[in-house]
Design a protein around this motif. Structure first.
Motif, PDB file in Angstrom:
ATOM      1  N   LEU A  67       0.822  -1.206   0.000  1.00  0.00           N
ATOM      2  CA  LEU A  67       0.000   0.000   0.000  1.00  0.00           C
ATOM      3  C   LEU A  67       0.858   1.259   0.000  1.00  0.00           C
ATOM      4  O   LEU A  67       0.613   2.208  -0.748  1.00  0.00           O
ATOM      5  CB  LEU A  67      -0.920  -0.006   1.228  1.00  0.00           C
ATOM      6  N   GLY A  68       1.878   1.285   0.860  1.00  0.00           N
ATOM      7  CA  GLY A  68       2.744   2.455   0.951  1.00  0.00           C
ATOM      8  C   GLY A  68       3.478   2.737  -0.346  1.00  0.00           C
ATOM      9  O   GLY A  68       3.541   3.887  -0.804  1.00  0.00           O
ATOM     10  N   ALA A  69       4.040   1.678  -0.943  1.00  0.00           N
ATOM     11  CA  ALA A  69       4.753   1.857  -2.204  1.00  0.00           C
ATOM     12  C   ALA A  69       3.808   2.292  -3.317  1.00  0.00           C
ATOM     13  O   ALA A  69       4.188   3.066  -4.205  1.00  0.00           O
ATOM     14  CB  ALA A  69       5.466   0.558  -2.591  1.00  0.00           C
ATOM     15  N   SER A  70       2.560   1.810  -3.284  1.00  0.00           N
ATOM     16  CA  SER A  70       1.593   2.142  -4.328  1.00  0.00           C
ATOM     17  C   SER A  70       1.223   3.621  -4.319  1.00  0.00           C
ATOM     18  O   SER A  70       1.004   4.213  -5.377  1.00  0.00           O
ATOM     19  CB  SER A  70       0.329   1.290  -4.162  1.00  0.00           C
ATOM     20  N   VAL A  71       1.135   4.220  -3.122  1.00  0.00           N
ATOM     21  CA  VAL A  71       0.750   5.639  -3.038  1.00  0.00           C
ATOM     22  C   VAL A  71       1.961   6.567  -2.994  1.00  0.00           C
ATOM     23  O   VAL A  71       1.807   7.775  -3.141  1.00  0.00           O
ATOM     24  CB  VAL A  71      -0.131   5.910  -1.800  1.00  0.00           C
ATOM     25  N   ALA A  72       3.156   5.994  -2.802  1.00  0.00           N
ATOM     26  CA  ALA A  72       4.349   6.833  -2.641  1.00  0.00           C
ATOM     27  C   ALA A  72       4.636   7.677  -3.879  1.00  0.00           C
ATOM     28  O   ALA A  72       5.077   8.825  -3.761  1.00  0.00           O
ATOM     29  CB  ALA A  72       5.564   5.963  -2.314  1.00  0.00           C
ATOM     30  N   GLY A  73       4.381   7.120  -5.056  1.00  0.00           N
ATOM     31  CA  GLY A  73       4.621   7.886  -6.281  1.00  0.00           C
ATOM     32  C   GLY A  73       3.721   9.104  -6.361  1.00  0.00           C
ATOM     33  O   GLY A  73       4.170  10.199  -6.712  1.00  0.00           O
ATOM     34  N   TRP A  74       2.441   8.918  -6.025  1.00  0.00           N
ATOM     35  CA  TRP A  74       1.507  10.050  -6.034  1.00  0.00           C
ATOM     36  C   TRP A  74       1.902  11.080  -4.983  1.00  0.00           C
ATOM     37  O   TRP A  74       1.896  12.280  -5.245  1.00  0.00           O
ATOM     38  CB  TRP A  74       0.086   9.544  -5.775  1.00  0.00           C
ATOM     39  N   VAL A  75       2.239  10.602  -3.780  1.00  0.00           N
ATOM     40  CA  VAL A  75       2.659  11.518  -2.718  1.00  0.00           C
ATOM     41  C   VAL A  75       3.910  12.284  -3.133  1.00  0.00           C
ATOM     42  O   VAL A  75       4.012  13.499  -2.934  1.00  0.00           O
ATOM     43  CB  VAL A  75       2.926  10.734  -1.409  1.00  0.00           C
ATOM     44  N   ALA A  76       4.871  11.562  -3.731  1.00  0.00           N
ATOM     45  CA  ALA A  76       6.137  12.187  -4.130  1.00  0.00           C
ATOM     46  C   ALA A  76       5.924  13.268  -5.179  1.00  0.00           C
ATOM     47  O   ALA A  76       6.570  14.322  -5.152  1.00  0.00           O
ATOM     48  CB  ALA A  76       7.104  11.131  -4.662  1.00  0.00           C
ATOM     49  N   ASP A  77       5.023  13.015  -6.124  1.00  0.00           N
ATOM     50  CA  ASP A  77       4.778  13.992  -7.190  1.00  0.00           C
ATOM     51  C   ASP A  77       3.870  15.134  -6.721  1.00  0.00           C
ATOM     52  O   ASP A  77       4.049  16.279  -7.143  1.00  0.00           O
ATOM     53  CB  ASP A  77       4.146  13.302  -8.397  1.00  0.00           C
TER      54      ASP A  77
END
Length: 479
Positions: A67-77
């Motif tokens: 879950l964390g890795a899946s949303v990390a890209g959106w959070v990072a951008d």
């Protein structure tokens, strides 16, 4: 940087300082994922777990990692690399406290999943952030420091687990000791949160959101102003392509292929069996090696120490030897050693042989798939898709980790496999996957040593024959 003058233009102490702060995310990654190795036996007794539930106790955090890795890209951008790391630090802290005080097995699982979300975010954003602030000629070594931090975190928690276990008898450990093991994570989590308040935003993310002046300010702290201007121009050029060129997107334009390569690198890092060794080392040593629990915990510390030493060797060589040679020869060593572990178990030749071959496997992993996969994942994706593409690849890594971690205790607890293969069967599977890894890396993975991040788009466009690769202008600044 390609020449000495460019190298001397770097503010190395500042770069190393913010890199070390970011690598605490890696340390917590290692600490959180390995703490289970010392607690799993006590958890099994305390909550009365069967083989399936034991696997769930060890692998539940991996659901959060996915879950964390899946949303990390959106959070990072959307919010930036730095806020994403701060969120990870908060998840680590909540999980450490919650995992130490549960009354039921279900409560324990919930808090382990929360910690997994932190691990998933940090596992992607820490190397990504480091790669985006590192000079090109040091990027391999600096990103590899994140793997060093992961391994160091594992070694630290092995010592912590051993020390805590020695504070009481088995009854005390079953009721109380394992709680202190999980609660001890609040110390590094709090330090990580504090240090993140002092690191800058990634200059490449600042450019992505149009904050050019702030990006210039950060680059001017990393290098002198003259080179900062050149680096800023190169980043800007990579983000704002001429409208006549094909639009950059995840799928199509050659970038679907690089995402596939990133996914497979992540998968191979896991299905070759590394986290079976890291999560279940005490059980393996006790079940196959015939030792006591205390001896198994000591042997686990030796595993962690070897992992650390050979990770340091990888850090010192990754920018000299390149990524592909380390990946290929390290995977070969892994395959030989993990197959030997299975063979010695099958032949019931235990004693020190299990430990020797497992140490050889760990050493080979620490030279190759451990640090180098993270270096490659932080390098191979073009600037405009790096956040989303890396999120996909890292999520695939955690899914694979979950599958391996969940199935291993089931295979070791299967009476048919134990009666006929004496515990050797799963290790032979991991050995076969090492051979597949070698073939994949040799055939499909490009060498990224010496290339700047802004070169990646041209490299993949060239491979897909969409646009010619443009030569790097003389005197350009590589960051």
């Amino acid at each position: 940087m390609e020449n000495q003058s460019n190298k001397t233009a770097m503010n190395l102490p500042y770069i190393v300082g913010i890199t070390l702060a970011a690598t605490l995310g890696g340390l917590l990654f290692g600490y959180d994922t390995a703490v289970i190795s010392g607690a799993i036996g006590s958890l099994r007794i305390h909550f009365g777990l069967n083989d399936l539930q034991e696997g769930w106790a060890a692998s539940s955090a991996l659901v959060g990692c996915i879950l964390g890795a899946s949303v990390a890209g959106w959070v990072a951008d959307r919010f930036g690399r730095k806020p994403g790391l701060i969120a990870a630090a908060l998840f680590f802290t909540i999980s450490a406290i919650g995992s130490a005080i549960p009354d039921t097995f279900s409560e324990f699982i919930v808090y382990r999943i929360v910690g997994g979300v932190g691990v998933g975010i940090a596992s992607m954003l820490s190397p990504m952030y480091i790669a985006e602030i590192a000079p090109e000629h040091l990027r391999g070594r600096l990103v590899s420091l994140n793997q060093f931090a992961i391994v160091f975190g594992m070694l630290v928690v092995y010592f912590v687990n051993y020390w805590i276990a020695g504070q009481g008898d088995q009854t005390w450990n079953t009721e109380t000791g394992w709680r202190w093991m999980f609660g001890s994570e609040t110390i590094p989590a709090g330090l990580f949160l504090l240090l993140l308040l002092f690191v800058p935003h990634s200059p490449r993310w600042l450019m992505l959101v149009g904050q050019e002046q702030k990006a210039d300010t950060v680059l001017s702290k990393i290098m002198n102003p003259e080179y900062a201007k050149k680096a800023l121009a190169e980043i800007k050029a990579s983000l704002h392509q001429d409208l006549s060129k094909p639009k950059v997107r995840i799928l199509g334009q050659g970038f679907g292929w690089v995402v596939f390569i990133g996914i497979m690198l992540s998968v191979f890092q896991q299905i070759t069996g590394i986290n079976v060794i890291l999560y279940y080392a005490p059980r393996i040593f006790s079940q196959l090696g015939g030792g006591t629990t205390d001896t198994a915990l000591l042997q686990t510390i030796v595993v962690g120490a070897v992992n650390l030493v050979f990770t340091v060797i990888a850090i010192l060589t990754v920018d000299r030897l390149g990524r592909k040679p380390l990946m290929i020869f390290g995977s070969l060593g892994m395959g030989i050693c993990i197959t030997a572990v299975g063979t010695t178990a099958y032949l019931e030749i235990t004693d020190s042989w299990i430990l020797i071959f497992m140490l050889g496997y760990i050493a080979s992993f620490a030279l190759s798939l451990g640090p180098v996969v993270w270096v490659l994942l932080s390098e191979i994706f073009p600037n405009q898709i790096r956040g989303k593409a890396m999120a996909i690849a890292v999520a695939a890594q955690w899914i694979s980790n979950f599958a391996v971690s969940q199935t291993f205790p089931m295979m070791m607890g299967n009476s048919y496999l134990m009666d006929n293969f004496h515990g050797g069967f799963p290790f032979w599977i991991y050995g076969a996957m090492c051979i597949v890894t070698i073939l994949f890396v040799w055939k499909f993975v490009p060498e990224t040593k010496g290339k700047k991040l802004e070169d990646m788009e041209a490299l993949w466009r060239k491979k897909s024959d969409l646009v010619p690769e443009e030569p790097v202008a003389a005197g350009s600044t590589r960051v």
